[in-house]
Design a protein around this motif. Structure first.
Motif, short mmCIF file in Angstrom:
data_model
loop_
_atom_site.label_atom_id
_atom_site.label_comp_id
_atom_site.label_asym_id
_atom_site.label_seq_id
_atom_site.Cartn_x
_atom_site.Cartn_y
_atom_site.Cartn_z
N MET A 1 51.20 45.81 39.59
CA MET A 1 50.10 44.70 39.60
C MET A 1 49.86 44.23 38.12
SD MET A 1 48.58 42.66 42.21
CE MET A 1 49.43 42.98 43.32
N ARG A 2 49.69 42.95 38.17
CA ARG A 2 49.34 42.24 36.67
C ARG A 2 47.86 42.38 36.61
NH1 ARG A 2 52.41 37.05 35.27
NH2 ARG A 2 51.22 36.22 36.98
N THR A 3 47.36 42.46 35.27
CA THR A 3 45.89 42.29 35.09
C THR A 3 45.73 40.95 34.38
OG1 THR A 3 45.95 43.44 32.77
CG2 THR A 3 45.60 44.90 34.75
N LEU A 4 44.54 40.42 34.24
CA LEU A 4 44.16 39.32 33.69
C LEU A 4 44.61 39.15 32.18
CD1 LEU A 4 42.88 36.50 34.16
CD2 LEU A 4 40.76 37.64 33.79
N LYS A 17 41.97 42.39 42.88
CA LYS A 17 41.14 43.58 43.04
C LYS A 17 40.42 43.65 41.66
CE LYS A 17 41.67 48.45 43.55
NZ LYS A 17 42.66 49.55 43.87
N LEU A 18 39.17 44.07 41.78
CA LEU A 18 38.41 44.34 40.52
C LEU A 18 38.37 46.26 40.37
CD1 LEU A 18 35.16 42.26 40.95
CD2 LEU A 18 37.41 41.76 39.38
N ASN A 19 38.77 46.61 39.29
CA ASN A 19 38.99 48.20 39.05
C ASN A 19 37.68 48.79 38.54
OD1 ASN A 19 41.55 48.52 40.34
ND2 ASN A 19 42.40 47.50 38.51
N GLY A 20 36.98 48.14 37.91
CA GLY A 20 35.68 48.79 37.37
C GLY A 20 34.76 49.44 38.24
N ASP A 66 37.36 43.89 29.61
CA ASP A 66 37.02 43.43 30.98
C ASP A 66 38.20 42.81 31.44
OD1 ASP A 66 34.37 44.49 30.30
OD2 ASP A 66 33.74 42.59 29.56
N ALA A 67 38.97 42.28 31.17
CA ALA A 67 40.14 41.52 31.54
C ALA A 67 41.18 42.43 32.30
CB ALA A 67 40.85 40.44 30.65
N GLU A 68 41.21 43.55 31.58
CA GLU A 68 42.13 44.81 32.01
C GLU A 68 41.80 45.25 33.22
OE1 GLU A 68 44.38 47.72 28.98
OE2 GLU A 68 42.36 47.47 28.82
N GLU A 71 42.68 42.84 38.51
CA GLU A 71 44.12 42.60 38.98
C GLU A 71 44.22 41.33 39.70
OE1 GLU A 71 45.52 45.68 41.28
OE2 GLU A 71 44.88 47.43 40.21
N VAL A 72 45.40 40.62 39.25
CA VAL A 72 45.69 39.22 39.73
C VAL A 72 47.25 39.26 40.20
CG1 VAL A 72 43.93 38.42 38.32
CG2 VAL A 72 46.12 38.38 37.29
#
Length: 73
Positions: A1-4, A17-20, A66-68, A71-72
């Motif tokens: 999956m790519r991240t922002l 998805k948000l991983n935080g 934060d962008a890391e 997931e997008v």
């Protein structure tokens, strides 16, 4: 999956998805970035930090850290 963080300027992506955890995840969600939301990457600073994105009709600046966590697809 790519991240922002990995998205190039001018692309529109959908949040998967948000991983935080805890306060960090809550802060990202309070900014309007939730699962299923479209995010348009407007600008990326020369050294990659921060990113300027458009979310739900407003501009938002995000740190790379934060962008890391976002997931997008």
């Amino acid at each position: 999956m790519r991240t922002l963080k990995e998205i190039k300027c001018g692309e529109t992506v959908k949040v998967v998805k948000l991983n935080g955890v805890g306060a960090i995840k809550r802060r990202i969600m309070d900014m309007g970035i939730t699962k299923g939301t479209d995010v348009f990457v407007r600008k990326v600073a020369p050294f990659g930090d921060p990113l300027e994105v458009t979310v739900r009709g407003y501009e938002l600046s995000l740190r790379k850290a934060d962008a890391e966590l976002i997931e997008v697809e």
